[in-house]
Design an enzyme around this catalytic site. Structure first.
Site, PDB file in Angstrom:
ATOM      1  N   HIS A  34       6.199-113.304  66.786  1.00  0.00           N
ATOM      2  CA  HIS A  34       5.976-112.713  68.107  1.00  0.00           C
ATOM      3  C   HIS A  34       7.292-112.196  68.690  1.00  0.00           C
ATOM      4  CE1 HIS A  34       4.397-112.014  72.092  1.00  0.00           C
ATOM      5  NE2 HIS A  34       5.300-112.832  72.605  1.00  0.00           N
ATOM      6  N   LYS A  42      -0.616-120.831  82.651  1.00  0.00           N
ATOM      7  CA  LYS A  42      -1.634-120.292  81.753  1.00  0.00           C
ATOM      8  C   LYS A  42      -1.866-121.258  80.597  1.00  0.00           C
ATOM      9  CE  LYS A  42      -1.173-115.273  82.191  1.00  0.00           C
ATOM     10  NZ  LYS A  42      -0.956-114.059  81.391  1.00  0.00           N
ATOM     11  N   GLU A  84      12.498-113.206  74.276  1.00  0.00           N
ATOM     12  CA  GLU A  84      11.945-113.348  75.638  1.00  0.00           C
ATOM     13  C   GLU A  84      13.078-113.529  76.649  1.00  0.00           C
ATOM     14  OE1 GLU A  84       8.694-112.955  76.056  1.00  0.00           O
ATOM     15  OE2 GLU A  84       7.813-113.462  74.111  1.00  0.00           O
ATOM     16  N   ARG A 105     -13.435-131.642  84.302  1.00  0.00           N
ATOM     17  CA  ARG A 105     -13.100-130.568  85.257  1.00  0.00           C
ATOM     18  C   ARG A 105     -11.651-130.611  85.738  1.00  0.00           C
ATOM     19  NH1 ARG A 105     -17.961-132.230  87.536  1.00  0.00           N
ATOM     20  NH2 ARG A 105     -19.748-131.100  86.673  1.00  0.00           N
ATOM     21  N   HIS A 150       2.115-106.318  70.683  1.00  0.00           N
ATOM     22  CA  HIS A 150       0.782-106.765  70.267  1.00  0.00           C
ATOM     23  C   HIS A 150       0.216-105.834  69.206  1.00  0.00           C
ATOM     24  CE1 HIS A 150       0.454-109.000  74.350  1.00  0.00           C
ATOM     25  NE2 HIS A 150       1.013-109.749  73.438  1.00  0.00           N
ATOM     26  N   LYS A 209      10.930-116.523  85.697  1.00  0.00           N
ATOM     27  CA  LYS A 209       9.490-116.507  85.447  1.00  0.00           C
ATOM     28  C   LYS A 209       8.735-117.105  86.633  1.00  0.00           C
ATOM     29  CE  LYS A 209       5.551-117.173  82.622  1.00  0.00           C
ATOM     30  NZ  LYS A 209       4.922-117.324  81.317  1.00  0.00           N
ATOM     31  N   ASN A 251       5.162-108.370  80.779  1.00  0.00           N
ATOM     32  CA  ASN A 251       4.609-107.782  79.576  1.00  0.00           C
ATOM     33  C   ASN A 251       5.522-106.709  78.970  1.00  0.00           C
ATOM     34  OD1 ASN A 251       2.341-108.762  78.459  1.00  0.00           O
ATOM     35  ND2 ASN A 251       1.166-106.886  78.774  1.00  0.00           N
ATOM     36  N   ARG A 295       2.739-109.840  87.856  1.00  0.00           N
ATOM     37  CA  ARG A 295       2.875-110.601  86.617  1.00  0.00           C
ATOM     38  C   ARG A 295       2.911-109.688  85.389  1.00  0.00           C
ATOM     39  NH1 ARG A 295       0.549-116.698  86.361  1.00  0.00           N
ATOM     40  NH2 ARG A 295       1.214-117.183  84.256  1.00  0.00           N
ATOM     41  N   GLU A 351      -2.573-113.390  88.208  1.00  0.00           N
ATOM     42  CA  GLU A 351      -2.506-112.089  87.558  1.00  0.00           C
ATOM     43  C   GLU A 351      -3.427-111.074  88.230  1.00  0.00           C
ATOM     44  OE1 GLU A 351      -3.084-112.420  83.324  1.00  0.00           O
ATOM     45  OE2 GLU A 351      -1.138-111.512  83.079  1.00  0.00           O
ATOM     46  N   HIS A 410       5.584-105.836  75.332  1.00  0.00           N
ATOM     47  CA  HIS A 410       4.482-106.573  74.723  1.00  0.00           C
ATOM     48  C   HIS A 410       3.301-105.706  74.308  1.00  0.00           C
ATOM     49  CE1 HIS A 410       6.731-110.141  75.715  1.00  0.00           C
ATOM     50  NE2 HIS A 410       5.787-110.927  75.224  1.00  0.00           N
TER      51      HIS A 410
HETATM   52  N1  LIG Z   1       0.873-119.957  78.275  1.00  0.00           N
HETATM   53  C1  LIG Z   1       1.712-118.940  78.320  1.00  0.00           C
HETATM   54  O1  LIG Z   1       2.068-118.428  79.394  1.00  0.00           O
HETATM   55  C2  LIG Z   1       2.276-118.397  77.019  1.00  0.00           C
HETATM   56  C3  LIG Z   1       3.357-117.507  77.045  1.00  0.00           C
HETATM   57  C4  LIG Z   1       3.877-117.087  75.823  1.00  0.00           C
HETATM   58  C5  LIG Z   1       3.332-117.538  74.637  1.00  0.00           C
HETATM   59  N2  LIG Z   1       2.271-118.401  74.661  1.00  0.00           N
HETATM   60  C6  LIG Z   1       1.701-118.910  73.417  1.00  0.00           C
HETATM   61  O2  LIG Z   1       2.674-119.729  72.765  1.00  0.00           O
HETATM   62  C7  LIG Z   1       2.398-119.747  71.370  1.00  0.00           C
HETATM   63  C8  LIG Z   1       3.673-119.589  70.613  1.00  0.00           C
HETATM   64  O3  LIG Z   1       4.558-120.639  70.977  1.00  0.00           O
HETATM   65  P1  LIG Z   1       5.739-121.069  70.016  1.00  0.00           P
HETATM   66  O4  LIG Z   1       6.496-119.875  69.621  1.00  0.00           O
HETATM   67  O5  LIG Z   1       6.446-122.217  70.652  1.00  0.00           O
HETATM   68  O6  LIG Z   1       4.944-121.496  68.714  1.00  0.00           O
HETATM   69  P2  LIG Z   1       4.579-122.947  68.121  1.00  0.00           P
HETATM   70  O7  LIG Z   1       4.094-123.853  69.135  1.00  0.00           O
HETATM   71  O8  LIG Z   1       3.716-122.691  66.942  1.00  0.00           O
HETATM   72  O9  LIG Z   1       5.998-123.462  67.608  1.00  0.00           O
HETATM   73  C9  LIG Z   1       6.653-122.748  66.596  1.00  0.00           C
HETATM   74  C10 LIG Z   1       7.024-123.668  65.439  1.00  0.00           C
HETATM   75  O10 LIG Z   1       8.176-124.407  65.789  1.00  0.00           O
HETATM   76  C11 LIG Z   1       7.958-125.786  65.588  1.00  0.00           C
HETATM   77  N3  LIG Z   1       8.754-126.483  66.590  1.00  0.00           N
HETATM   78  C12 LIG Z   1       8.596-126.439  67.929  1.00  0.00           C
HETATM   79  N4  LIG Z   1       9.574-127.113  68.526  1.00  0.00           N
HETATM   80  C13 LIG Z   1      10.366-127.611  67.542  1.00  0.00           C
HETATM   81  C14 LIG Z   1      11.541-128.399  67.532  1.00  0.00           C
HETATM   82  N5  LIG Z   1      12.144-128.793  68.667  1.00  0.00           N
HETATM   83  N6  LIG Z   1      12.075-128.742  66.330  1.00  0.00           N
HETATM   84  C15 LIG Z   1      11.493-128.309  65.176  1.00  0.00           C
HETATM   85  N7  LIG Z   1      10.388-127.570  65.135  1.00  0.00           N
HETATM   86  C16 LIG Z   1       9.832-127.218  66.305  1.00  0.00           C
HETATM   87  C17 LIG Z   1       6.484-125.966  65.707  1.00  0.00           C
HETATM   88  O11 LIG Z   1       6.053-127.114  65.009  1.00  0.00           O
HETATM   89  C18 LIG Z   1       5.967-124.682  65.066  1.00  0.00           C
HETATM   90  O12 LIG Z   1       5.897-124.821  63.689  1.00  0.00           O
HETATM   91  C19 LIG Z   1       1.380-118.669  71.111  1.00  0.00           C
HETATM   92  O13 LIG Z   1       0.121-119.247  70.874  1.00  0.00           O
HETATM   93  C20 LIG Z   1       1.352-117.864  72.412  1.00  0.00           C
HETATM   94  O14 LIG Z   1       0.079-117.302  72.665  1.00  0.00           O
HETATM   95  C21 LIG Z   1       1.758-118.830  75.822  1.00  0.00           C
HETATM   96 ZN   LIG Z   2       5.961-112.933  74.572  1.00  0.00          ZN
END
Ligand SMILES: NC(=O)c1ccc[n+]([C@@H]2O[C@H](COP(=O)([O-])OP(=O)(O)OC[C@H]3O[C@@H](n4cnc5c(N)ncnc54)[C@H](O)[C@@H]3O)[C@@H](O)[C@H]2O)c1
Ligand SMILES: [Zn+2]
Ligand SMILES: NC(=O)c1ccc[n+]([C@@H]2O[C@H](COP(=O)([O-])OP(=O)(O)OC[C@H]3O[C@@H](n4cnc5c(N)ncnc54)[C@H](O)[C@@H]3O)[C@@H](O)[C@H]2O)c1
Ligand SMILES: [Zn+2]
Lengths: 362, 362
Positions: free
Chosen positions: A266, A143, A185, A121, A253, A227, A246, A242, A237, A249
């Site tokens: 993305h 999130k 972003e 939990r 999407h 942010k 978007n 918040r 949200e 977005h």
């Molecule tokens: N929680 C939130 O508020 C929120 C907001 C936006 C996006 N997200 C989520 O985040 C995800 C996307 O995140 P992302 O774009 O970081 O993708 P990711 O975590 O898949 O990373 C992208 C790629 O970069 C590589 N990588 C990361 N850091 C690196 C580094 N320093 N050196 C070399 N390679 C590196 C990773 O191994 C991966 O292959 C999605 O699932 C999305 O839904 C969440």
């Molecule tokens: Zn985004």
């Protein structure tokens, strides 16, 4: 930098933004979570070498630790991966005072974050974001979650971290496409909430593209502040504030849904989406064309697309249908975040669909 | 009755305790959650006939609804069942304003509660507890969760319901063994926090055993009040106050682990556990023997065991080892909740192990 989600100081946490801070993770943990005796470091296969030394450092300060490595990529944000992390926590006999440390991009952050939110939990979480997107977006705001086979981010929790450690040095190894995607972003924050920051981005675009540490630190700091301010106004949200995050977005999407896997990142989809949104605002006379022009120029400077690649089949009706099914819509009405000037956006629920489809192309 | 977890009125919710209230569920939902357009009613196979009419009633007030039936029994508190509920929510196109309605005992309440806590990072939850244990214990306090193959309640969340509807009429069909098991928790509340209530239970034991509605309403009400007060003082189990609810339970968990599946119900294990705990307190001179005598008499009157059935092999060392591994212990030290008088308990971390084993037998 201190973040107080929902304005509640009691749940505030620190974002430490500093070159080399990754190596201070164990010290941060013992300082902030003195009762913690077990920690699982979650990372993906691409970042193993970055994350592995942390487990030794943790053992050095008397914290039992294990490295949990998932496959890189969105597919790892699953209930199955979650189950695997629970197993590693149980192997360590982790109790409620345990900590999960997420070292990676948004995938690792969201997955490990939800493991922390739900194991017994809720245990502590330290975010060590390594992608630009994770540094400026996903690691701030609490999130967490995983995908289901039937859709993205369908399961999760709000779970604020005990701290976020941002080490800009690690960005050196981030692939170009990921870096540019993160910049989409960054541009978004300027358009939605800070015209001066947008101007700063224009002035420093060259150094930003070169990943110059001298500009990365203020860049990341400002994005986190922007942010965090939005999150503080709307932690769960519920107030609508918040939703401004978007911007671009709802279009994005839809584009991501219509494009095949891997065709459009993305960030690329967001870049095209912001272009459509700004174009729509111009066509409605809400902003002067100059805002669209500046946004387009900056996105292109950051190597981001402003229209869909020819390979993506996206007839207007299909885009509209995909936009309507976006889960951020309330009661089926299309809700769009549109700029009213550079640095300010509002949510509109009354945009005629013909205007939306007209904005899809120049 | 209004419950304010953590003393925060903003998150307070109502417990409505009234014969026939089950049939008011749809009206309650439209009153409290006017934005809700989709609701999944979760129940188990034994309660299908009780729960099924709710879906029609919900459709009658314009809420899309589906019945999700799991197998009766603890095995349904799993990640797999959770996945199934997410599927039913998705089938209904449930968005963030959706509601999960749990109609059942603690198994359904915990499972459906965690589905509500995690689907789209949290949707509304209405608890309609149908077992005595669920009415007096599991539906109050916000704990939700599922088991992992490696242990009970290892995954979950704190998620307060939008309301709890308690219909004492449904207890008529509850099997005797379940009813008596629930009474073990009822006796527990008397011992840990309300001597007058304990006396009332003694006076009304006959009517209670007969499930007389005239005594069931005040009985359930008092238990909910007592649990709610403890929860308000310690919503997230951080201050130690909530630990008092664990009276008899460290022993009980050990007994449940050592007994084969189904040999000892939870309530039966708690009854034996409270007997051991009270005996231990007597042996330490903390309470007069009379408290133990009265507790024993009441438990026996409620058809509960005060010692382990002969079939359970529980050598003192094995019991002690199982008690030590209880997850409520901090840093391995055995923490025991012991009465200091009828109506008050305290947590002790310094009880010599010989005293503990001596208390296992009369
Ligand atoms: N929680 C939130 O508020 C929120 C907001 C936006 C996006 N997200 C989520 O985040 C995800 C996307 O995140 P992302 O774009 O970081 O993708 P990711 O975590 O898949 O990373 C992208 C790629 O970069 C590589 N990588 C990361 N850091 C690196 C580094 N320093 N050196 C070399 N390679 C590196 C990773 O191994 C991966 O292959 C999605 O699932 C999305 O839904 C969440
Ligand atoms: Zn985004
Ligand atoms: N969340 C909490 O704070 C909390 C507290 C205590 C226990 N629990 C959990 O509760 C669970 C046990 O709850 P339980 O004892 O209610 O078990 P249960 O849900 O399995 O119900 C017991 C049996 O009684 C049947 N039943 C329930 N109501 C009935 C009725 N009105 N008529 C006929 N049959 C009925 C059920 O179908 C089941 O077969 C455990 O998983 C335990 O971990 C949770
Ligand atoms: Zn119990």
């Amino acid at each position: 930098m201190r973040v107080s989600p929902g304005g509640r100081p009691a749940t505030g946490y620190d974002i430490v933004l500093q070159a080399g801070v990754l190596r201070e993770t164990a010290a941060f943990l013992t300082d902030r979570l003195p009762d913690c005796r077990a920690a699982v470091v979650v990372t993906d296969g691409n970042l193993r070498d970055l994350a592995a030394p942390l487990t030794d450092a943790l053992r050095g300060v008397g914290v039992a630790s294990a490295l949990h490595v998932v496959e890189p990529g969105e597919k790892s944000k699953s209930l199955e991966s979650l189950h695997g992390i629970y197993g590693t926590l149980l192997d360590l006999k982790a109790d409620r005072r345990a900590c999960v440390i997420a070292v990676g991009g948004g995938v690792v952050g969201d997955l490990a974050g939800f493991a922390a939110a739900s194991y017994m939990r809720g245990v502590s979480l330290i975010q060590v974001p390594t992608s630009l997107l994770a540094m400026v977006d996903s690691s701030v705001g609490g999130k967490t979650g995983v995908n289901l086979p039937r859709g993205k981010n369908l399961v999760g929790a709000f779970h604020q971290p005990a701290g976020v450690l941002v080490d800009p040095d690690v960005l050196r190894t981030l692939p170009d496409r990921e870096y540019h995607g993160g910049l989409a972003e960054v541009v978004k924050y300027g358009v939605i909430s800070d015209a001066a920051f947008f101007g700063w981005l224009e002035e420093n675009a060259g150094a930003i593209l070169d990943r110059d540490p001298a500009v990365l630190v203020p860049l990341i700091a400002r994005c986190c502040e922007l942010k965090a301010a939005v999150v503080a106004a709307d932690e769960f949200e519920t107030t609508g504030v918040r939703a401004t995050l978007n911007y671009g977005h709802t279009f994005a999407h839809a584009f991501e849904n219509l494009a095949g896997y891997g065709v459009l990142s993305h960030g690329e989809a967001v870049s095209v989406g912001m272009t459509c949104a700004a174009r729509l605002a111009v066509s409605r006379g809400m902003i002067p064309p100059d805002v669209l022009t500046r946004q387009t120029a900056l996105l292109e400077r950051f190597r981001l697309p402003i229209e869909l690649p020819a390979a993506v089949e996206a007839p207007p009706d299909a885009v509209l249908a995909a936009m309507r099914s976006d889960k951020k819509n309330v009661a089926g009405a299309l809700r769009l975040v549109l700029p009213v000037r550079l640095g300010e956006v509002r949510v509109f629920a009354d945009v005629p669909e013909e205007q939306v489809t007209a904005a899809l192309t120049p």
